[in-house]
Design a protein around this motif. Sequence first.
Motif, mmCIF file in Angstrom:
data_model
loop_
_atom_site.group_PDB
_atom_site.id
_atom_site.type_symbol
_atom_site.label_atom_id
_atom_site.label_comp_id
_atom_site.label_asym_id
_atom_site.label_seq_id
_atom_site.Cartn_x
_atom_site.Cartn_y
_atom_site.Cartn_z
ATOM 1 N N ILE A 31 1.207 -1.495 -0.094
ATOM 2 C CA ILE A 31 0.265 -0.216 0.182
ATOM 3 C C ILE A 31 0.842 1.223 0.056
ATOM 4 O O ILE A 31 0.674 2.057 -0.463
ATOM 5 N N HIS A 38 6.350 -3.031 -6.386
ATOM 6 C CA HIS A 38 6.180 -2.836 -4.456
ATOM 7 C C HIS A 38 5.843 -4.251 -4.578
ATOM 8 O O HIS A 38 4.538 -3.933 -4.220
ATOM 9 N N LEU A 40 4.213 -7.890 -1.893
ATOM 10 C CA LEU A 40 4.122 -9.128 -0.787
ATOM 11 C C LEU A 40 3.639 -9.964 -0.832
ATOM 12 O O LEU A 40 2.703 -9.922 -1.028
ATOM 13 N N HIS A 100 6.079 -11.744 5.527
ATOM 14 C CA HIS A 100 6.113 -11.886 4.211
ATOM 15 C C HIS A 100 7.263 -11.553 3.769
ATOM 16 O O HIS A 100 8.458 -10.701 4.347
ATOM 17 N N HIS A 102 9.355 -9.391 0.732
ATOM 18 C CA HIS A 102 9.233 -8.580 0.387
ATOM 19 C C HIS A 102 10.114 -8.319 -0.881
ATOM 20 O O HIS A 102 10.936 -8.915 -1.138
HETATM 21 P P1 AMP Z 1 7.559 -4.634 7.317
HETATM 22 O O1 AMP Z 1 7.947 -3.967 7.441
HETATM 23 O O2 AMP Z 1 8.787 -5.513 6.793
HETATM 24 O O3 AMP Z 1 6.268 -5.783 8.301
HETATM 25 O O4 AMP Z 1 6.144 -4.233 6.185
HETATM 26 C C1 AMP Z 1 5.037 -4.142 6.126
HETATM 27 C C2 AMP Z 1 4.690 -3.596 4.852
HETATM 28 O O5 AMP Z 1 3.032 -3.978 4.579
HETATM 29 C C3 AMP Z 1 5.069 -2.335 4.984
HETATM 30 O O6 AMP Z 1 5.632 -2.297 3.227
HETATM 31 C C4 AMP Z 1 3.451 -1.706 4.418
HETATM 32 O O7 AMP Z 1 3.422 -0.636 3.113
HETATM 33 C C5 AMP Z 1 2.908 -2.882 4.283
HETATM 34 N N1 AMP Z 1 1.060 -2.461 4.069
HETATM 35 C C6 AMP Z 1 0.597 -2.466 5.581
HETATM 36 N N2 AMP Z 1 -0.902 -2.039 5.418
HETATM 37 C C7 AMP Z 1 -0.844 -2.396 4.340
HETATM 38 C C8 AMP Z 1 -2.160 -2.792 3.411
HETATM 39 N N3 AMP Z 1 -3.278 -2.553 4.227
HETATM 40 N N4 AMP Z 1 -2.080 -3.134 2.356
HETATM 41 C C9 AMP Z 1 -1.090 -3.643 1.624
HETATM 42 N N5 AMP Z 1 0.036 -3.297 2.010
HETATM 43 C C10 AMP Z 1 0.276 -2.978 3.845
#
Ligand code: AMP
Length: 114
Positions: A31, A38, A40, A100, A102
């Motif tokens: 998001i 990018h 996930l 997850h 990236h």
């Molecule tokens: P991390 O810091 O590795 O836990 O990454 C979490 C990721 O989830 C971040 O890059 C956020 O931008 C992403 N994220 C959070 N909420 C959402 C969402 N609703 N949809 C898609 N990605 C999200």
Amino acid sequence: MSDCLFCKMVTGEIAPDVVYEDDDVLAFRDINPQAPTHVLIVPKRHISTLNDLEPDDARLIGQLSLAAAKVAAQEGVADAGYRTLINTNREGGQVVFHIHMHLMGGRRMGWPPG
Ligand code: AMP
Ligand code: ZN
């Protein structure tokens, strides 16, 4: 896990922008993208962190990498190159506690990462 954001995406309670899905894995656009591509990639089964992996999860973790390669090809970044990474816990920068991977591409990545 009922209060997990990424589990809600797996069940469809929250609708992500899905780019790839199979029986075990879901991949959707971040998001808050940090690169032109990018994505996930998450296992459909809840696992909180890399520290919580059991030996039986080895195949599932491999499937994240296989899915990443498929998505990279689909997104057109496979040949130019891309980065995959998993953040773990506070100092690793993990914010969502459902494992997850990236996948970032579409620009040159810096090293070392911040
Ligand atoms: P991390 O810091 O590795 O836990 O990454 C979490 C990721 O989830 C971040 O890059 C956020 O931008 C992403 N994220 C959070 N909420 C959402 C969402 N609703 N949809 C898609 N990605 C999200
Ligand atoms: Zn979860």
